[in-house]
Write a protein that holds these residues in place. Structure first.
Motif, short mmCIF file in Angstrom:
data_model
loop_
_atom_site.label_atom_id
_atom_site.label_comp_id
_atom_site.label_asym_id
_atom_site.label_seq_id
_atom_site.Cartn_x
_atom_site.Cartn_y
_atom_site.Cartn_z
N ALA A 40 0.75 -1.14 -0.12
CA ALA A 40 -0.15 -0.10 -0.05
C ALA A 40 0.86 1.32 0.09
N ILE A 41 0.33 2.15 -0.71
CA ILE A 41 1.26 3.76 -0.74
C ILE A 41 0.11 4.63 0.03
N ARG A 42 0.82 5.43 0.82
CA ARG A 42 -0.05 6.45 1.63
C ARG A 42 0.72 7.62 1.41
N GLU A 43 0.48 8.31 0.55
CA GLU A 43 1.04 10.00 0.40
C GLU A 43 -0.12 10.80 0.47
N ALA A 44 0.63 11.97 0.35
CA ALA A 44 -0.30 13.09 0.63
C ALA A 44 -1.29 13.31 -0.51
N ARG A 45 -0.80 12.75 -1.81
CA ARG A 45 -1.59 12.97 -2.93
C ARG A 45 -1.68 11.74 -3.78
#
Length: 192
Positions: A40-45
């Motif tokens: 999973a990737i959890r970045e601001a955008r």
């Protein structure tokens, strides 16, 4: 005497090397948090999780921001909508877990409704009262890229197939047409 106390304090600090302290890596510039092992990737955008990708993008129509939700493997987003501005009124609000879950739920609902609509467009049926009993006539449109067609079928009350013919994909199924097809002995309907 005070000297030995000072030496004891110096010895205490010398016996605790810096590498014995817990290491904490803090990167304030990068808000990315990758979940362990699940990819999973959890970045601001950008968030990718549970088979969905949420991407905050610049809204080309105005000065605001938008978010797109794309199901993994799909070429086009299932949902595109406005996104909230951040406190500085310039940059977008960062994505968070609760916003992502709401977007997943909304995009899933949009896909479900689209699939129901497509099913209704491609599969139609009418019931006809006949002397032999009720007959259900179905039309299943096959939107093939090279040879689009439709299959017209008739079923009795026991759901046994009475007849099946291939018709044009734009064939309009209605009660009167179904009655005529049955009366004509299930012959392939002529194009009007």
């Amino acid at each position: 005497m005070p000297r030995s106390v000072g030496n004891a304090a110096a010895r205490d600090t010398e016996t605790k090397p810096d590498d014995a302290l817990p290491s904490v890596d803090v990167d304030l510039d990068n808000e990315a948090q990758e979940a362990e092992g699940d990819g999973a990737i959890r970045e601001a955008r950008l968030w990718q999780d549970d088979g969905w990708t949420a991407q905050v993008i610049k809204n080309e129509d105005d000065e605001g921001w938008a978010v797109s939700m794309t199901l993994d493997g799909e070429p086009e987003p299932s949902l595109v909508g406005p996104w909230t501005m951040g406190r500085d009124k310039k940059n977008p609000k960062p994505m968070d877990a609760s916003a992502f879950q709401v977007l997943v739920k909304t995009a899933s609902e949009v896909r479900r409704r689209h699939e129901q609509h497509m099913h209704a467009m491609l599969h139609k049926n009418v019931d006809v009262d006949h002397e032999s009993g009720r007959i259900r006539v179905t039309l299943d449109i096959v939107p093939d890229e090279y040879e689009p067609h439709a299959i017209l079928r008739a079923f009795d009350v026991y759901n046994d197939l009475l007849a099946e013919v291939t018709v044009e994909p734009d064939y309009k199924l209605n009660v009167r047409g179904a009655e005529k097809w049955i009366a004509d002995g299930y012959a392939r309907p002529q194009r009007a």
